[in-house]
Design a protein around this motif. Sequence first.
Motif: not given
Length: 343
Positions: A190-194, A316-319
Amino acid sequence: MSMRILSREGLPFALRRNRKRKALAGAVLSFFVLLYAMSLFIWDVSFDGNYYYTREVLLDYLEEQGIRYGMMKHKISCDDLEEGIRSRFPEITWVSARVSGTRLLVKLKENQVLSSIPEADSQPCHITASTSGTITRMIIRQGKAKVRVGDPVEAGQQLVAGQLSVTNDAGEVIRTAWVHADADIYARTVYGYDMEFPRYHRVDVKTGKNRYGFVLAAGPWRFTLLAPDFERNSWNYRTNITQLHLFEDFYLPVYMGRIRGEAYVSYERPYTDQEKEQLSEKVRQDQIENLMEKGVQIIENNVKIQEYGVSWKVEGTIVAEEQIGVKRYITEYEETRETDERN
């Protein structure tokens, strides 16, 4: 029957009519002399067939060899240049260089096959996790698995050990074998970004007014002709420059271009909902492209816009699913220490 001459056309008659115009004759003669003088130099370099090496890299090499724009053609040895390029760049297997007109034409052929087969890596190593996640798939070719499918792992955790214990019939460890661990370990990550943006941003709006002009450049000299601006507007300019040539391979050190300017006014205003959605989508696509370049498979992507009064943020989050196993080589000290502890 009688004939009357109406006009006399052609070079001989033109020369006779202008035989007293010495300045014109001198100008024509000077033009051809200047044209001949320019034909003795190189004014353009062309590469064909280069894919791995960029034009800038090859031009830098030519510069190192003293080959540059404006040098005399007779100083270029095409045979030496071909040999030098093959020696400097091993991936280039064939080179053809020739001078045509005022151009240096270099054709290349790059090797599409590996020049040598890499040696197999046999140094003992463990496989550890490069990032945190949950194991989804495992393909073990050599070594001892330390985790199972479904296990959560942390970055740096050992996944496959390169240490194997050899036992006798009684189950006693008689020696330790060190191997090169080899496995493909996939995990759900899981990656988070803002990214934060100010509430107001600058907007440039075209007024519909245009300016046109021309630019002429020859060597270090540059002449620009542009329509005057009496209203002192702000302008965005676009210039298209072309190198002049008389024939296909007779290039001249003269550049001519057309200038187009568009007037605009600037002011600040809040982002509209549509602009926020567009920026949010761009941030999301940039994050996805960065991960996909690393071989990451995207499973799920969630993004939202948060308002913070004086600013707003894209969160956002990327799985994803990706291969997280990396090699950690076993040092001689580590081998000795683990063997002593077991003894």
